[in-house]
Write a protein that holds these residues in place. Structure first.
Motif, PDB file in Angstrom:
ATOM      1  N   SER A 214      46.273  46.688 -30.253  1.00 29.24           N
ATOM      2  CA  SER A 214      46.557  46.711 -28.821  1.00 29.24           C
ATOM      3  C   SER A 214      46.353  45.333 -28.203  1.00 29.24           C
ATOM      4  N   SER A 215      46.990  45.139 -27.041  1.00 22.94           N
ATOM      5  CA  SER A 215      46.851  43.865 -26.328  1.00 22.94           C
ATOM      6  C   SER A 215      45.544  43.789 -25.557  1.00 22.94           C
ATOM      7  N   ALA A 216      45.076  44.942 -25.052  1.00 21.46           N
ATOM      8  CA  ALA A 216      43.829  45.004 -24.291  1.00 21.46           C
ATOM      9  C   ALA A 216      43.290  46.420 -24.359  1.00 21.46           C
ATOM     10  N   CYS A 470      36.448  49.564  -8.075  1.00 24.55           N
ATOM     11  CA  CYS A 470      36.160  49.364  -9.506  1.00 24.55           C
ATOM     12  C   CYS A 470      37.409  48.943 -10.270  1.00 24.55           C
ATOM     13  N   TRP A 471      38.536  49.573  -9.955  1.00 27.02           N
ATOM     14  CA  TRP A 471      39.791  49.256 -10.639  1.00 27.02           C
ATOM     15  C   TRP A 471      40.198  47.818 -10.353  1.00 27.02           C
ATOM     16  N   ASN A 472      40.069  47.418  -9.116  1.00 30.44           N
ATOM     17  CA  ASN A 472      40.446  46.053  -8.746  1.00 30.44           C
ATOM     18  C   ASN A 472      39.573  45.020  -9.446  1.00 30.44           C
ATOM     19  N   GLN A 473      38.311  45.363  -9.684  1.00 34.95           N
ATOM     20  CA  GLN A 473      37.403  44.431 -10.347  1.00 34.95           C
ATOM     21  C   GLN A 473      37.593  44.415 -11.862  1.00 34.95           C
ATOM     22  N   SER A 474      37.858  45.591 -12.453  1.00 40.03           N
ATOM     23  CA  SER A 474      37.830  45.719 -13.910  1.00 40.03           C
ATOM     24  C   SER A 474      39.205  45.663 -14.571  1.00 40.03           C
ATOM     25  N   VAL A 475      40.181  46.348 -13.987  1.00 43.46           N
ATOM     26  CA  VAL A 475      41.477  46.514 -14.641  1.00 43.46           C
ATOM     27  C   VAL A 475      42.524  45.537 -14.122  1.00 43.46           C
ATOM     28  N   LEU A 476      42.529  45.294 -12.817  1.00 45.75           N
ATOM     29  CA  LEU A 476      43.572  44.434 -12.241  1.00 45.75           C
ATOM     30  C   LEU A 476      43.629  43.052 -12.878  1.00 45.75           C
ATOM     31  N   PRO A 477      42.493  42.377 -13.139  1.00 46.23           N
ATOM     32  CA  PRO A 477      42.586  41.061 -13.802  1.00 46.23           C
ATOM     33  C   PRO A 477      43.257  41.133 -15.171  1.00 46.23           C
ATOM     34  N   ILE A 478      42.997  42.201 -15.922  1.00 50.02           N
ATOM     35  CA  ILE A 478      43.628  42.372 -17.239  1.00 50.02           C
ATOM     36  C   ILE A 478      45.127  42.551 -17.074  1.00 50.02           C
ATOM     37  N   GLU A 480      47.074  41.654 -14.540  1.00 49.97           N
ATOM     38  CA  GLU A 480      47.733  40.445 -14.042  1.00 49.97           C
ATOM     39  C   GLU A 480      47.890  39.397 -15.157  1.00 49.97           C
ATOM     40  N   LYS A 481      46.894  39.310 -16.025  1.00 51.15           N
ATOM     41  CA  LYS A 481      46.972  38.362 -17.131  1.00 51.15           C
ATOM     42  C   LYS A 481      48.096  38.745 -18.091  1.00 51.15           C
ATOM     43  N   LEU A 482      48.202  40.037 -18.421  1.00 53.32           N
ATOM     44  CA  LEU A 482      49.264  40.486 -19.324  1.00 53.32           C
ATOM     45  C   LEU A 482      50.628  40.349 -18.676  1.00 53.32           C
ATOM     46  N   SER A 483      50.710  40.624 -17.371  1.00 60.65           N
ATOM     47  CA  SER A 483      51.996  40.537 -16.663  1.00 60.65           C
ATOM     48  C   SER A 483      52.521  39.113 -16.634  1.00 60.65           C
ATOM     49  N   ALA A 484      51.603  38.155 -16.649  1.00 62.20           N
ATOM     50  CA  ALA A 484      51.999  36.747 -16.588  1.00 62.20           C
ATOM     51  C   ALA A 484      52.462  36.220 -17.934  1.00 62.20           C
ATOM     52  N   GLN A 485      52.193  36.937 -19.013  1.00 58.09           N
ATOM     53  CA  GLN A 485      52.557  36.473 -20.357  1.00 58.09           C
ATOM     54  C   GLN A 485      54.020  36.755 -20.683  1.00 58.09           C
TER      55      GLN A 485
END
Length: 485
Positions: A214-216, A470-478, A480-485
């Motif tokens: 998996s990617s994440a 919690c979602w904004n802190q934990s999942v959103l950064p992941i 956004e990082k994958l979306s940018a790839q």
């Protein structure tokens, strides 16, 4: 009108049958290369049919009832709030939250359960046919049924065949795979087959093998995060379950309305007096609590092997005896056990043999909007979830805490990450301890609720931190990082 699910199911069954026939023919003729060529042609055709321009799109995959998968529904809403188009794939059955149904950015794709084989066939044939058909249906959905997604997030368990299928489709269509680890599929399978069964061993190998691709990864406890890293070589991020804002304490007006509606099917909520329920009374000055009302206990369950409801029934038997003995003032109790699952009919038949006078048990199935209202109306929650892996946490307790409802929860390894004994509830180890806790907490109820009120006050800090934060802190950064790839 023919539904998408019916079209996909027909195509999937046809493809599965055709590939099976081709495999038999190819193997019989010594032509394994022919089989591989057929598979390659099928996959290339699928990619050619659906290869649109990349957009802000995510696919959420639930190989289960969408309406009974609250965490994945919350994921869908969070993605939609951040501008993603969401394709939510899973089985139909229970009605999802209204927010899911009404959200224009979320499209549900309800699948049909695979048809069952005749009962006389060995279990392995049932299992194999189900997996093959599920794999075929998922492949058709992910390749033909939806536009290409930047991210495919899937719920685990179940792991077979969803992780492998999602990984293959992600490889072919350029999608990142994110696994949300709720538990381990092999540990659940071991409850019915035993830890040494070959299918359990294969399931564990499969989860570890494809989980690493998996990617994440996200998971529900720190204990699971540590186990994934130490024993599986998988780096995950903890995203604790947190309740959305629909889980709140229920005001008396809404309680009264809920009890009136429930009393139609479950008389224990009702009263033989007009404008009254067993718990509330409507007066000219508004709705009031009945001064001698029973205590309302609530437990929710999927009625599976990892929850032993004989513990609760035995504790209630002891509570009944204490009421009859009248050694202390104990109120009558209404115990509502909500949910659907394979062992529900078994326990209903056991409950039917009980002849209580002071304890009343009902097993309602509630629509998504009424479930938080019932929790917000209750006095005490009961949790019998023990976790097959000892590494996940019961979401039912999260929902209860969101409503400010204290719990009595059975002990297992990482429960302390959620339930703090003598702070926001009580932890018990067996039925005798639960029986003692019920009698202690409900003594002189409803006039004396000091301990319950203390637990409710301690839950206020938990209630302030909700799913979105919690979602904004934990999942959103992941994401956004994958979306940018």
């Amino acid at each position: 009108m023919v539904s998408m699910a019916e079209v996909v199911e027909t195509v999937a069954i046809f493809i599965a049958g055709a590939l099976a026939a081709a495999a038999v023919f190819a193997i019989d003729q010594g032509g394994m290369y022919l089989l591989l060529a057929l598979l390659a042609v099928f996959l290339v055709v699928c990619m050619a049919i659906r290869w649109p321009a990349m957009e802000k799109r995510v696919c959420l995959l639930v190989l289960g009832d969408i309406g009974r998968s609250p965490r994945m529904q919350y994921h869908a809403l969070s993605f939609a709030k951040h501008g993603y188009h969401v394709d939510l794939i899973g089985y139909g059955g229970s009605k999802p939250h209204d927010e899911i149904v009404q959200n224009e950015k979320i499209v549900m794709h309800p699948m049909h359960e695979p048809p069952s084989l005749p009962a006389f066939l060995p279990r392995i044939f049932h299992y194999a046919s189900k997996v093959v058909l599920q794999a075929a249906m998922l492949t058709v959905y992910l390749m033909l049924g939806i536009p290409r997604a930047k991210i495919i997030m899937l719920q685990n368990p179940p792991a077979i065949p969803s992780i492998a299928v999602a990984w293959l489709i992600g490889l072919l269509r350029g999608s990142h795979i994110v696994i949300d680890w709720h538990n381990y599929g092999y540990s659940i399978l071991s409850l019915s087959l035993g830890a040494r069964h070959i299918l359990v061993k294969f399931s564990k190998w499969y989860e570890k093998m494809f989980g690493r691709l998996s990617s994440a990864n996200i998971c529900v406890t720190n204990a699971m995060r540590e186990d994934l890293e130490k024993n599986w070589g998988i780096v995950a991020h903890t995203m604790y379950d947190r309740p959305p804002l629909i889980f709140q304490e229920t005001d008396l007006d809404k309680q009264h309305d809920l009890f009136l509606r429930l009393s139609g099917e479950h008389p224990v909520f009702g009263s033989d007096q007009p404008n009254q329920t067993a718990f509330t009374e409507s007066t000219s000055n508004g709705v009031k609590s009945q001064p001698d009302r029973p205590a309302l206990l609530v437990s929710s369950t999927s009625w599976t092997e990892d929850e032993d409801f004989s513990i609760l029934l035995t504790a209630l038997e002891k509570y009944e005896k204490a009421c009859v003995a009248k050694e202390t003032h104990l109120p009558n109790v209404v115990c509502a056990i909500t949910g659907k699952g394979p062992m529900k009919e078994h326990y209903k038949s056991v409950i039917a043999t009980k002849h209580f006078k002071h304890v009343h048990i009902c097993t309602p199935w509630l629509v998504a909007e009424d479930y938080p209202r019932l929790l917000g109306s209750a006095d005490l929650g009961i949790c019998l979830h023990t976790s097959s892996s000892g590494l996940d946490l019961p979401m039912k307790v999260v929902d209860m805490f969101g409503c400010g409802l204290p719990v009595c929860a059975i002990h297992f390894n990482c429960l302390h990450e959620l339930v703090k004994h003598e702070e926001n509830g009580l932890v018990f180890h067996h039925e005798n301890e639960l029986a003692e806790q019920l009698q202690d907490l409900l003594s002189d109820f409803p006039s004396n609720q000091k301990r319950l009120q203390s637990f409710r006050e301690n839950l206020q800090s938990f209630q302030r931190l909700r799913w979105d934060e919690c979602w904004n802190q934990s999942v959103l950064p992941i994401v956004e990082k994958l979306s940018a790839q």
